[in-house]
Design a protein around this motif. Sequence first.
Motif, PDB file in Angstrom:
ATOM      1  N   ALA A  35      31.176  41.222  31.827  1.00  0.00           N
ATOM      2  CA  ALA A  35      30.451  40.596  32.928  1.00  0.00           C
ATOM      3  C   ALA A  35      29.189  41.382  33.235  1.00  0.00           C
ATOM      4  O   ALA A  35      29.138  42.596  33.038  1.00  0.00           O
ATOM      5  CB  ALA A  35      31.341  40.524  34.179  1.00  0.00           C
ATOM      6  N   MET A  49      32.212  36.266  31.813  1.00  0.00           N
ATOM      7  CA  MET A  49      32.592  35.707  33.108  1.00  0.00           C
ATOM      8  C   MET A  49      31.881  36.478  34.200  1.00  0.00           C
ATOM      9  O   MET A  49      31.192  37.473  33.932  1.00  0.00           O
ATOM     10  CB  MET A  49      34.110  35.785  33.303  1.00  0.00           C
ATOM     11  N   SER A  50      32.034  36.039  35.431  1.00  0.00           N
ATOM     12  CA  SER A  50      31.453  36.766  36.552  1.00  0.00           C
ATOM     13  C   SER A  50      32.262  38.027  36.813  1.00  0.00           C
ATOM     14  O   SER A  50      33.440  38.120  36.437  1.00  0.00           O
ATOM     15  CB  SER A  50      31.462  35.892  37.804  1.00  0.00           C
ATOM     16  N   GLU A  52      33.575  38.981  39.556  1.00  0.00           N
ATOM     17  CA  GLU A  52      34.723  38.637  40.394  1.00  0.00           C
ATOM     18  C   GLU A  52      35.855  38.026  39.571  1.00  0.00           C
ATOM     19  O   GLU A  52      37.036  38.342  39.771  1.00  0.00           O
ATOM     20  CB  GLU A  52      34.294  37.659  41.496  1.00  0.00           C
ATOM     21  N   ALA A  53      35.492  37.156  38.635  1.00  0.00           N
ATOM     22  CA  ALA A  53      36.514  36.553  37.775  1.00  0.00           C
ATOM     23  C   ALA A  53      37.147  37.598  36.872  1.00  0.00           C
ATOM     24  O   ALA A  53      38.350  37.539  36.586  1.00  0.00           O
ATOM     25  CB  ALA A  53      35.888  35.433  36.944  1.00  0.00           C
ATOM     26  N   ALA A  56      39.803  39.596  38.626  1.00  0.00           N
ATOM     27  CA  ALA A  56      41.007  38.803  38.890  1.00  0.00           C
ATOM     28  C   ALA A  56      41.755  38.397  37.624  1.00  0.00           C
ATOM     29  O   ALA A  56      42.891  37.909  37.708  1.00  0.00           O
ATOM     30  CB  ALA A  56      40.629  37.546  39.679  1.00  0.00           C
ATOM     31  N   ALA A  57      41.156  38.605  36.463  1.00  0.00           N
ATOM     32  CA  ALA A  57      41.738  38.121  35.214  1.00  0.00           C
ATOM     33  C   ALA A  57      43.081  38.796  34.921  1.00  0.00           C
ATOM     34  O   ALA A  57      43.200  40.021  34.975  1.00  0.00           O
ATOM     35  CB  ALA A  57      40.771  38.359  34.058  1.00  0.00           C
TER      36      ALA A  57
END
Length: 358
Positions: A35, A49-50, A52-53, A56-57
């Motif tokens: 990211a 991905m971002s 934040e994503a 959380a992954a």
Amino acid sequence: MGDALRVGLVGIGNISGQYLETLPRLPGVALVAAADLDPTREVPGVRMMSPEALYAADDVDVVLNLTVPQAHAEVALAAIEAGKHVYGEKPLALSTVEGQSVLAAASAAGVRVGCAPDTVLGTGIQTARRCVDEGVIGTPVAATAFMVTPGHERWHPTPEFYYRPGGGPLFDMGPYYLTALITLLGPVRRVTGLTSTPRAERVIGRGPRAGTAFPVSTPTHVAGTLEHASGALTTLMMSFDVWEANLPRIEVYGTAGSLSVPDPNNFSGEVHVFTPEAAGRPDSAGWTAVAPSAGHRNAGRGIGLADLAESLADGTDHRASGALAYHVLDVMESLLRAAEEGTTQDIASTAERPAPVA
């Protein structure tokens, strides 16, 4: 990927290229996601991905934090809140207050914090450490550490962060030297020092913004003395204001000889030892090269992640630890405070010498 530690990279900047070259050949780790705030930056073949994503992954075990120093603590705290281990570039944070918050959050969450530099795990510093530990130079009594350059604006296309708080020669290059010194001589007990900022602005030398001037808001020349808990004294100079010098990187002076240590910004390099006995031989100039005898061979940036993965599997302590990085941060912050206040500063923290790499 089996039981490999799954890595999510945040920050695809200049330093990321070295990590991306090393990660595919490291045992026990696998890069699964990346990211960056700049959506045009990508890692070929890796899921983007971002941030934040990524935090959380479910398939990310550890966040590799390669952002600029000003974002180190923020990214680390976000990753820890999501239950991830963190391994970051140096420094651990901009201040000990930020560093304490990262370590406290990790302790509460039951996750680990690792931090560069991991160059000390290579053959250069580890061979030098073996010489110290085996008494080749007797008892260490003193050391010198010099890092001098005209400044990073000559080659870096966006060098401003090097000249803000959290940058400068001490926070940028000091972690390599201080981590090596602590690996060799143990933790630091107190410091004193002086700083200067000869130029109020710098000019970018390369890239699309060449010729652009920018302000300097952190000291660019730092000189200090460190007293290690062992009693050894280190003389330190870190500068972005020296064009050229004939100075050693690190030397350690003992009761029975001297040790020349290679550049701590690299993983390898020749170690040399001087002893009076060798100097007395007609066929010797006094300094003798020491064959590599410890440390990871052919290592690159990211070997600390492999060490972290191995330690998690074995239930042992990882070497490039948050505790060690925090002690280095404490020493740097205290040195700058000593210079500002004209005092000697006691170091509140300490750190164990990491286990040697055989």
